[in-house]
Design a protein around this motif. Structure first.
Motif, PDB file in Angstrom:
ATOM      1  N   ARG A  51      41.693  15.205  58.375  1.00 15.13           N
ATOM      2  CA  ARG A  51      40.453  15.548  59.063  1.00 15.13           C
ATOM      3  C   ARG A  51      40.394  17.058  59.150  1.00 15.13           C
ATOM      4  NH1 ARG A  51      39.190  17.618  63.748  1.00 15.13           N
ATOM      5  NH2 ARG A  51      37.023  17.400  64.391  1.00 15.13           N
ATOM      6  N   ALA A  72      38.910  20.321  53.968  1.00 18.46           N
ATOM      7  CA  ALA A  72      39.510  18.993  54.113  1.00 18.46           C
ATOM      8  C   ALA A  72      39.235  18.093  52.916  1.00 18.46           C
ATOM      9  CB  ALA A  72      39.014  18.333  55.400  1.00 18.46           C
ATOM     10  N   GLY A 118      42.208  16.900  50.558  1.00 19.93           N
ATOM     11  CA  GLY A 118      42.473  15.465  50.498  1.00 19.93           C
ATOM     12  C   GLY A 118      42.465  14.945  49.076  1.00 19.93           C
ATOM     13  N   ASP A 155      36.779   8.375  51.586  1.00 22.44           N
ATOM     14  CA  ASP A 155      36.084   9.012  52.702  1.00 22.44           C
ATOM     15  C   ASP A 155      34.828   8.213  53.026  1.00 22.44           C
ATOM     16  OD1 ASP A 155      34.309   9.621  50.655  1.00 22.44           O
ATOM     17  OD2 ASP A 155      34.781  11.763  50.621  1.00 22.44           O
ATOM     18  N   ARG A 210      40.144  10.243  54.546  1.00 22.51           N
ATOM     19  CA  ARG A 210      39.593  11.397  55.273  1.00 22.51           C
ATOM     20  C   ARG A 210      38.609  10.944  56.345  1.00 22.51           C
ATOM     21  NH1 ARG A 210      35.194  14.843  55.446  1.00 22.51           N
ATOM     22  NH2 ARG A 210      34.100  13.773  53.749  1.00 22.51           N
TER      23      ARG A 210
END
Length: 214
Positions: free
Chosen positions: A7, A14, A18, A31, A114
């Motif tokens: 996060r 991010a 990720g 996500d 995420r």
């Protein structure tokens, strides 16, 4: 490798970090947008059509399976793929549906998830590594203006709206402070660090996290 949740503040990298972690570990990256793709199709098409097109072992199939199970028990999938500021207030099934999806995904130890409160849902997961990415506001504004081609003030407002909605989302559904570093295993400031370097640090930390404790 353990499950990794990421996060970050808007503009802190991010998403890119990720995705880089997932590439390094040879795993999947998930996500809101990816979950939205499956959820929207379930809204528009009959479940068995999606099931046929998405093999059960694929990331798409696993998300569809978790959503279908939740729907069978009266869950609602609309909020799962909505932006944080559009999640329906008073949706009693929201957390149950979201939790079902995240727990399904966490069964595969080679995955990066995420946002969406995954770090709170998986707080008790024995090998999950929870990461928060941050960066100074001025740097984030500069990054957002460059990527989205916005003027400085619009970029600042966009960052404020995004971060505020995430804090509200976490407070509402998990009764927690999204920015409290104690809720994460690793906090990375990307001011002087590339996305690739941050990803490598996360992978190293994840490997240590997955080692059995003496």
């Amino acid at each position: 490798m353990p499950v990794v949740t990421v996060r970050g503040q808007y503009g802190s990298g991010a998403v890119e970090i990720g995705q880089a972690v997932a590439k390094l570990i040879g795993g999947d990256y998930v996500d809101r947008e990816i979950i939205a793709h499956v959820a929207e199709r379930l809204d528009l098409e009959h479940e068995h059509v999606v099931a046929k097109e998405e093999p059960p072992g694929s990331i798409w199939g696993r998300i569809a399976h978790a959503l279908e199970r939740s729907m069978a028990y009266g869950g609602s999938i609309s909020g799962v793929y909505a932006p944080a500021w559009q999640v329906p207030l008073g949706d009693t099934h929201y957390v149950e549906t979201l939790t079902a999806v995240i727990l399904e995904l966490a069964q595969d130890p080679n995955i990066v998830i995420r946002g969406r409160g995954a770090h709170f849902i998986l707080k008790g997961h024995p090998t999950a590594l929870h990461v928060l990415t941050v960066a100074p506001l001025e740097l984030r504004i500069r990054r957002v203006t460059e990527v989205l081609k916005l003027d400085r003030e619009t970029a600042r407002k966009e960052i404020e709206r995004f971060d505020s909605s995430r804090r509200t989302f976490i407070r509402r559904y998990f009764n927690a402070d999204a920015d409290d570093p104690a809720n994460y295993d690793l906090v990375i400031n990307t001011e002087h660090m590339s996305h690739e370097a941050a990803a490598q640090i996360i992978v190293q930390a994840a490997a240590l996290r997955s080692r059995p404790q003496p």
